[in-house]
Design an enzyme around this catalytic site. Sequence first.
Site, PDB file in Angstrom:
ATOM      1  CB  CYS A 131      67.354  -4.757  48.342  1.00 15.10           C
ATOM      2  SG  CYS A 131      67.140  -3.520  51.178  1.00 15.10           S
ATOM      3  CG  HIS A 243      64.010  -6.950  51.772  1.00 16.40           C
ATOM      4  ND1 HIS A 243      63.846  -7.400  53.145  1.00 16.40           N
ATOM      5  CD2 HIS A 243      64.658  -5.882  51.564  1.00 16.40           C
ATOM      6  CE1 HIS A 243      65.128  -6.583  52.996  1.00 16.40           C
ATOM      7  NE2 HIS A 243      65.328  -5.498  52.381  1.00 16.40           N
TER       8      HIS A 243
END
Length: 339
Positions: A131, A243
């Site tokens: 990711c 994130h």
Amino acid sequence: MGYKVAVIGATGNVGREILQTLFERNFPIDDIVALASERSVGREVSFGDKKILKVKDLAKFDFKGWDIALSSPGAKVSAIHSPRAAAAGCVVIDNTSHFRMEPDVPLVVPEVNPQAIAGYKKRGIIANPNCSTIQMVVALKPLHDLGKITRVVVSTYQSVSGGGKEAMDELFEQTRAIYVNDAITPQKFPKQIAFNVIPQIDVFMDDGSTKEEWKMTVETCKILDPDIAVHATCVRVPVFVSHSESINVEFARPVSVEAATEALRDAPGVVVLDTREPGGYATPIETTGDDPVFVSRIRKDPTVKNGLSFWCVADNLRKGAALNAVQIAEVLASDYLKK
């Protein structure tokens, strides 16, 4: 005419997001099945607003006649069942770490290296990157095309959802415990995560880096350019989803802030939010649930030759996992399988 699609690991955070993303993007589906471990058999998961799928046992499922599997059950499970599905003629888009660095398995971010999808014919498997790597290379690609990146230094601020539902539950329970003065005993994380940051994601390696940091390095080289030097520091922060990354880039030739900003604005999958005023930048809260990679705070780094820095935020469950997998499936369906 549509495809027969299997979603493996359908009860997890990413599996549920894959089901939702397939529905939202109107992926051409004739039939869909939700698969998970034996203990999840019979549980119900949603596909869109109305359709409910009952989970079936992955270990007993016959993939013959199924076209595409989007797999996110964990690396050890994937190591067993992704090759089994591929052997039955079902192309697997694997979201685990198990196959990413195998040379005959393409590692794909559609905005960056869609041509690599053609390599699926070797093993019947396409790997979805980590990711944190995905959102970074989406932002790096237009800059690399502009000025040839030679070095990247990145510090990540990664949400707990990257560690799964148990990690999200731990942040919630620890936060609650602090307010009611209960004792805290970390389970999923090596230290307390609530009101704290932890500079360790995954296990430590011999050189002192963590495996997450290693992934960012080797995956970026495989996807974007093997000649780029990458140094990463990966940190878990008390955020539920999305994130963030602070990225410093060095180029082989001068690249202005204005040219970099224009290239990023024109890049697929990127939204530039950079007004240089209080609040004029992206943060995890407002990017959660959105598809793009958001780039902010683009500025010159005067301490190195040809340097720029920027801030990068994305929903790790969507672009960092489910959306990227579905985008791969879209290219696979339109350019290679073609029913």
